[in-house]
Design an enzyme around this catalytic site. Sequence first.
Site, mmCIF file in Angstrom:
data_model
loop_
_atom_site.group_PDB
_atom_site.id
_atom_site.type_symbol
_atom_site.label_atom_id
_atom_site.label_comp_id
_atom_site.label_asym_id
_atom_site.label_seq_id
_atom_site.Cartn_x
_atom_site.Cartn_y
_atom_site.Cartn_z
ATOM 1 N N TYR A 45 0.505 -1.028 -0.235
ATOM 2 C CA TYR A 45 -0.243 0.279 -0.341
ATOM 3 C C TYR A 45 0.866 1.136 0.330
ATOM 4 O O TYR A 45 0.616 2.418 -0.957
ATOM 5 C CB TYR A 45 -0.527 0.145 1.317
ATOM 6 C CG TYR A 45 -1.604 1.552 1.438
ATOM 7 C CD1 TYR A 45 -2.775 1.080 0.577
ATOM 8 C CD2 TYR A 45 -1.681 2.656 2.110
ATOM 9 C CE1 TYR A 45 -3.735 2.695 0.656
ATOM 10 C CE2 TYR A 45 -2.036 2.617 2.388
ATOM 11 C CZ TYR A 45 -3.380 3.412 1.466
ATOM 12 O OH TYR A 45 -4.072 4.775 1.818
ATOM 13 N N PRO A 98 1.368 14.800 4.197
ATOM 14 C CA PRO A 98 0.731 14.029 4.800
ATOM 15 C C PRO A 98 0.364 12.804 3.826
ATOM 16 O O PRO A 98 0.661 12.298 3.445
ATOM 17 C CB PRO A 98 -0.777 15.177 4.528
ATOM 18 C CG PRO A 98 -0.813 15.155 2.770
ATOM 19 C CD PRO A 98 0.966 15.596 3.252
ATOM 20 N N GLY A 100 -1.554 9.061 4.996
ATOM 21 C CA GLY A 100 -2.598 8.553 5.583
ATOM 22 C C GLY A 100 -2.602 7.450 6.417
ATOM 23 O O GLY A 100 -3.395 6.976 7.447
ATOM 24 N N GLN A 151 -4.709 18.632 6.788
ATOM 25 C CA GLN A 151 -5.009 18.099 5.039
ATOM 26 C C GLN A 151 -5.975 17.902 5.513
ATOM 27 O O GLN A 151 -6.270 17.080 6.310
ATOM 28 C CB GLN A 151 -3.559 17.462 4.749
ATOM 29 C CG GLN A 151 -3.903 16.672 3.239
ATOM 30 C CD GLN A 151 -4.883 15.462 3.767
ATOM 31 O OE1 GLN A 151 -4.794 14.625 4.104
ATOM 32 N NE2 GLN A 151 -5.530 15.299 2.380
ATOM 33 N N LYS A 261 -3.593 20.862 -2.383
ATOM 34 C CA LYS A 261 -2.466 20.339 -3.047
ATOM 35 C C LYS A 261 -3.334 19.032 -4.066
ATOM 36 O O LYS A 261 -4.160 18.708 -4.478
ATOM 37 C CB LYS A 261 -2.682 18.961 -1.447
ATOM 38 C CG LYS A 261 -1.478 17.682 -2.298
ATOM 39 C CD LYS A 261 -1.396 17.365 -0.895
ATOM 40 C CE LYS A 261 -0.260 16.300 -0.584
ATOM 41 N NZ LYS A 261 -0.542 14.976 -1.072
ATOM 42 N N HIS A 285 0.886 13.184 -5.973
ATOM 43 C CA HIS A 285 0.385 12.399 -4.939
ATOM 44 C C HIS A 285 1.591 10.957 -5.150
ATOM 45 O O HIS A 285 0.905 9.935 -4.406
ATOM 46 C CB HIS A 285 -1.107 12.105 -4.962
ATOM 47 C CG HIS A 285 -2.131 12.153 -3.460
ATOM 48 N ND1 HIS A 285 -2.193 12.174 -3.139
ATOM 49 C CD2 HIS A 285 -1.015 10.702 -2.589
ATOM 50 C CE1 HIS A 285 -3.144 11.368 -2.502
ATOM 51 N NE2 HIS A 285 -2.950 10.695 -1.717
ATOM 52 N N ARG A 288 0.350 7.469 -7.021
ATOM 53 C CA ARG A 288 -0.737 6.705 -6.658
ATOM 54 C C ARG A 288 -2.403 6.989 -6.881
ATOM 55 O O ARG A 288 -2.595 5.925 -7.564
ATOM 56 C CB ARG A 288 -0.259 6.864 -5.338
ATOM 57 C CG ARG A 288 0.593 6.901 -3.646
ATOM 58 C CD ARG A 288 0.667 7.114 -2.637
ATOM 59 N NE ARG A 288 0.357 6.169 -1.577
ATOM 60 C CZ ARG A 288 0.047 5.124 -1.075
ATOM 61 N NH1 ARG A 288 1.592 4.881 -1.853
ATOM 62 N NH2 ARG A 288 -1.129 5.102 -0.393
ATOM 63 N N SER A 315 6.281 14.751 -3.710
ATOM 64 C CA SER A 315 6.415 13.558 -5.191
ATOM 65 C C SER A 315 8.101 13.680 -5.897
ATOM 66 O O SER A 315 9.108 14.363 -6.794
ATOM 67 C CB SER A 315 5.694 14.494 -6.379
ATOM 68 O OG SER A 315 4.786 13.838 -6.235
#
Length: 387
Positions: A45, A98, A100, A151, A261, A285, A288, A315
Amino acid sequence: MSNFSDFQLGVYLEGILGQAPTMPFTFSELEAQAQEAVVPDLWDYVAGGAGDEHTQQGNVAAFERLGIRPRMLVGAGQRDQSVDLFGMSLPSPVFMAPIGVLGVLSSDGHGDIAAAKAAAATGVPLVGSTLMQDPLEEVAANLGQTPGMFQLYTPNDRELAVSLISRAESAGYRALVVTLDTWTLGYRPRDLRHGTFPQLGGAGLANYTSDEVFLRRLPAERRDDPAAAVEQWAGVFGNPTLSWADLDWLRGSTSLPLILKGICAAEDVRQARDAGVDGIYCSNHGGRQAASAPALTFLPEVVAAAGDLPVLFDSGVRSGVDIVKALALGATAVGIGRPYGYGAALGATDGIVHVLKSLLAEMDLTMALNGYASITELHPDILLPVP
Ligand SMILES: Cc1cc2nc3c(=O)[nH]c(=O)nc-3n(C[C@H](O)[C@H](O)[C@H](O)COP(=O)(O)O)c2cc1C
């Protein structure tokens, strides 16, 4: 003015005292050791991305294709990397992007708090994700003197969105970063292969399950049922209808500096400016979400369109050298993503602090040895393409 390169001296001094380092100093070693520390589906992930993963590989390759022009005898013995960002005085233009699943990724199971403590220890601000393992208030309480940003993944329930925003304000976060590129999930073959997705297993939902508005939407008899929370979360998380027309509402819902963002196009920067935002965050991102948006390639056009607005970038940043290159391309501040997540996997706060201090030291030494005493001297013309 901070001497981030002193970190390197400290490592050698400890070596003299017989204390060999236990943490890695290159991204490839960090990545390999973190993989050992994390269960395979969570690893995939975090390390994986959209589609064929060419986008995330391209993020890293884009940095490798740039060289820095070195200048000699220009007096770069002392460096100044300090920056003023949205009223925050920061010792360096580096921040934690950020992440998650930071909570469960961390070796102590409380990665958001570990990152907040690392922010306190290093002065590197954390942009805390909506998807935390501990509520945003508890995370904020561990930031020490270092400012934090929050965020937001804008839910499709405005009352819930406003509740999260006002909680972030009350908890003392100094800016609101609204992520635009994740109104639905990218196509991620590695997660599909496992058939798992951390949030659907209940990870990172503490900001929802601690929210009065979110809880009010649950049937009374299921308020303590984790499965009910996951179901409810899956229903509110994404907002496919969010559009530029909603920016007025978002702008009006907070007095915090507002940063968008996921912006990679000049036209989007212009719309964001018209909507009265305070900052632009150029990012794909980490490859992703939308595959094939080369964020670093778009950075100069984003910077040009942003005018006097600060531009945050992330990135593919894997080293202190990369930080210098992103600054030279016009970023006001540079976000670290996976590397500090891997630091969390290796050693919670200590692991994150190690990664951040290594990156800052390398950034500092890159500027020193190439003859740039201040980040104000970093311009596109110090870079050149390397075949
Ligand atoms: C595991 C993981 C989780 C992430 N979670 C979030 C998130 O909750 N919110 C967000 O805006 N970006 C999230 N991102 C994206 C990062 O903020 C950042 O854009 C990205 O990591 C930069 O790419 P890099 O890690 O390859 O340098 C996440 C990235 C990773 C790797």
